[in-house]
Design a protein around this motif. Structure first.
Motif, PDB file in Angstrom:
ATOM      1  N   ALA A 198      21.672  61.812  45.750  1.00 13.58           N
ATOM      2  CA  ALA A 198      20.488  61.763  46.032  1.00 13.58           C
ATOM      3  C   ALA A 198      19.907  60.438  45.776  1.00 13.58           C
ATOM      4  O   ALA A 198      20.316  59.493  46.816  1.00 13.58           O
ATOM      5  N   GLY A 199      18.784  59.145  45.922  1.00 12.19           N
ATOM      6  CA  GLY A 199      17.485  59.021  46.269  1.00 12.19           C
ATOM      7  C   GLY A 199      17.567  59.568  47.712  1.00 12.19           C
ATOM      8  O   GLY A 199      17.501  59.858  48.387  1.00 12.19           O
ATOM      9  N   SER A 200      16.166  58.607  48.163  1.00 11.36           N
ATOM     10  CA  SER A 200      15.382  58.741  49.093  1.00 11.36           C
ATOM     11  C   SER A 200      15.907  58.927  50.136  1.00 11.36           C
ATOM     12  O   SER A 200      15.799  59.473  51.197  1.00 11.36           O
ATOM     13  N   VAL A 201      17.044  57.492  50.312  1.00 12.59           N
ATOM     14  CA  VAL A 201      17.483  57.077  51.769  1.00 12.59           C
ATOM     15  C   VAL A 201      18.622  58.654  51.838  1.00 12.59           C
ATOM     16  O   VAL A 201      18.991  59.380  53.170  1.00 12.59           O
ATOM     17  N   ALA A 202      18.948  59.144  50.957  1.00 13.36           N
ATOM     18  CA  ALA A 202      20.187  60.857  51.290  1.00 13.36           C
ATOM     19  C   ALA A 202      19.949  61.848  50.804  1.00 13.36           C
ATOM     20  O   ALA A 202      20.252  62.589  50.970  1.00 13.36           O
ATOM     21  N   PRO A 234      25.268  71.410  36.794  1.00 14.76           N
ATOM     22  CA  PRO A 234      25.877  71.283  35.560  1.00 14.76           C
ATOM     23  C   PRO A 234      27.477  71.377  35.114  1.00 14.76           C
ATOM     24  O   PRO A 234      28.115  71.052  33.831  1.00 14.76           O
ATOM     25  N   GLU A 235      28.399  71.013  36.663  1.00  9.32           N
ATOM     26  CA  GLU A 235      29.494  70.843  36.356  1.00  9.32           C
ATOM     27  C   GLU A 235      29.953  69.157  35.537  1.00  9.32           C
ATOM     28  O   GLU A 235      29.571  68.749  35.676  1.00  9.32           O
ATOM     29  N   PRO A 236      31.613  69.325  34.845  1.00 13.76           N
ATOM     30  CA  PRO A 236      31.310  67.936  34.249  1.00 13.76           C
ATOM     31  C   PRO A 236      31.909  67.329  34.569  1.00 13.76           C
ATOM     32  O   PRO A 236      31.794  65.572  34.255  1.00 13.76           O
ATOM     33  N   ASP A 237      32.985  67.843  35.996  1.00 15.20           N
ATOM     34  CA  ASP A 237      33.574  67.038  36.467  1.00 15.20           C
ATOM     35  C   ASP A 237      33.011  66.193  38.166  1.00 15.20           C
ATOM     36  O   ASP A 237      32.712  67.316  38.685  1.00 15.20           O
ATOM     37  N   GLY A 238      32.686  65.099  38.949  1.00 18.47           N
ATOM     38  CA  GLY A 238      32.602  65.166  39.918  1.00 18.47           C
ATOM     39  C   GLY A 238      31.788  63.711  40.416  1.00 18.47           C
ATOM     40  O   GLY A 238      32.461  62.699  39.663  1.00 18.47           O
ATOM     41  N   THR A 239      31.745  63.397  41.564  1.00 16.87           N
ATOM     42  CA  THR A 239      30.790  62.537  42.258  1.00 16.87           C
ATOM     43  C   THR A 239      29.454  62.090  42.407  1.00 16.87           C
ATOM     44  O   THR A 239      28.878  63.302  42.695  1.00 16.87           O
ATOM     45  N   VAL A 240      28.498  61.182  42.216  1.00 18.07           N
ATOM     46  CA  VAL A 240      27.421  61.054  42.836  1.00 18.07           C
ATOM     47  C   VAL A 240      27.511  59.741  43.552  1.00 18.07           C
ATOM     48  O   VAL A 240      27.865  59.059  43.276  1.00 18.07           O
ATOM     49  N   LEU A 241      26.343  59.885  44.549  1.00 18.56           N
ATOM     50  CA  LEU A 241      25.979  58.900  45.449  1.00 18.56           C
ATOM     51  C   LEU A 241      24.748  58.333  45.629  1.00 18.56           C
ATOM     52  O   LEU A 241      23.585  59.501  46.067  1.00 18.56           O
ATOM     53  N   ILE A 242      24.492  57.335  44.793  1.00 17.93           N
ATOM     54  CA  ILE A 242      22.569  57.569  45.415  1.00 17.93           C
ATOM     55  C   ILE A 242      22.356  56.211  46.133  1.00 17.93           C
ATOM     56  O   ILE A 242      23.144  55.066  46.405  1.00 17.93           O
ATOM     57  N   ALA A 243      21.876  56.234  47.286  1.00 15.99           N
ATOM     58  CA  ALA A 243      21.147  55.755  47.525  1.00 15.99           C
ATOM     59  C   ALA A 243      19.773  55.940  48.479  1.00 15.99           C
ATOM     60  O   ALA A 243      18.978  56.268  48.316  1.00 15.99           O
TER      61      ALA A 243
END
Length: 345
Positions: free
Chosen positions: A286-290, A132-141
């Motif tokens: 996020a994502g199946s590989v990650a 729920p944090e407003p700031d950050g980083t996201v990786l989808i693999a």
């Protein structure tokens, strides 16, 4: 209809909201379309699901699947009560195609919905599903790979995600392509194929007769049959070989282990283009590989703290993240941690 008054921040205008106001969250992926209807307290009152709704990978059927999931979620619910909708999809730019955009609009209005849907990228939905944090980083693999920087719950910058031809390093497609390249190299060098090579051949030449004939006639014939088969399929289908790499990794195949290690390194390198060591917001994977069950995902989690500070989290229910964002769009006071936990669990 009764009205309730949310508690505003100092200086904010007072907005009256119907007590029966509903929100809609959507997650349109390559394999599935999911829709959730929730009340303004975050209670889920309707769910719908259908086949893939990504308009890039399924241009002919995505809108119909979208409509099917919406109708299912709205069963027994007055669609006019839906006040806000946030829908995440990887193929959002495809909606700029007039034909595809018209189909999605027809599916939306055909369900009786009168509010304007807000389409956002899968990176924003994935991040919201993880924290729920407003700031950050996201990786989808997953099939591809992409990294996004999120500020105040909105995507402000991305790196990677250039598609199978130009990038997607460390993704499922990358794993599959590199596995096939390793097999072709072994054939060229007349080396034994090993566990991974044999599995790649079996997964690619699914007709046993063709496979046996190609192997019997020699390495050159096997190579030509593999190349012909791969080139006659959509390139993205190489991503299906990622599962073969994982199985070979679990069988201690050295080539598969090297590919998994390199995939994790490439994903970390992609994150480093966007995130610095001083960033301390959460990193959502996020994502199946990650994922946590993937060997690439496990290596990511083991090594990521050598490069970045901050909490590393796993994305959860994407449609729950979209629904939580819809609550926040209806009224920021509704985007609570309690509602987040309720929707993404």
């Amino acid at each position: 209809m009764s009205l309730e008054r949310p508690v505003p921040e100092p200086g904010d205008p007072v907005v009256l909201m119907p007590a029966s106001a509903l929100v809609l969250g959507g997650d349109l992926g390559g394999t599935s379309t999911r829709i959730v209807i929730a009340d303004h307290e975050g209670n889920v009152i309707g769910r719908g699901a259908a086949a893939g709704g990504n308009p890039t990978s399924h241009p002919a059927s995505a809108a119909a699947n979208f409509g099917q999931a919406i109708h299912q979620a709205l069963d027994g619910i007055d669609p006019r009560l839906v006040s806000t909708a946030v829908i995440g999809m990887a193929g959002g730019p495809a909606l700029s195609n007039p034909d595809i955009g018209a189909r999605f609009e027809a599916a939306w209005s055909g369900a009786g919905l009168v509010c304007e849907p807000k389409y956002i990228g899968d990176l924003e939905v994935a991040f919201a599903s993880g924290t729920p944090e407003p700031d950050g980083t996201v990786l989808i693999a997953g099939t591809g790979s992409n990294v996004g920087l999120v500020h105040d719950h909105a995507l402000v910058r991305t790196v990677g995600g250039h598609g199978w031809l130009l990038g997607d390093d460390g993704s499922g497609f990358w794993l599959g392509r590199e596995a096939m390249r390793s097999v072709l190299q072994s054939i060229d060098l007349r080396e034994p194929l090993g566990v991974l090579g044999e599995a790649v051949v079996a997964a690619t030449l699914t007709d046993p007769g063709i496979r046996v004939a190609a192997e019997r006639e020699g390495y050159d014939n096997l190579r030509d049959e593999l190349v012909r088969t791969v080139n006659n399929r959509p390139p993205v289908m190489l991503a299906e070989l990622a599962r073969t790499v994982v199985a070979a990794y679990d069988a201690d195949d050295k080539t598969a282990q090297a590919l998994v290690k390199r995939a994790a390194e490439l994903l970390i390198e992609t994150v480093s283009r966007l995130r610095t060591t001083s960033d301390n917001g959460p990193l959502v994977l996020a994502g199946s590989v990650a994922g946590e069950s993937s060997p690439v995902g496990r290596l990511l989690r083991q090594n990521i703290h050598e490069h970045f500070d901050g909490e590393v989290l796993t994305a959860r229910d994407g449609v729950g993240g979209a629904t939580w964002l819809a609550l926040g769009a209806l009224d920021p006071a509704l985007a609570t941690r309690a509602n987040h936990a309720r929707l993404v669990s």
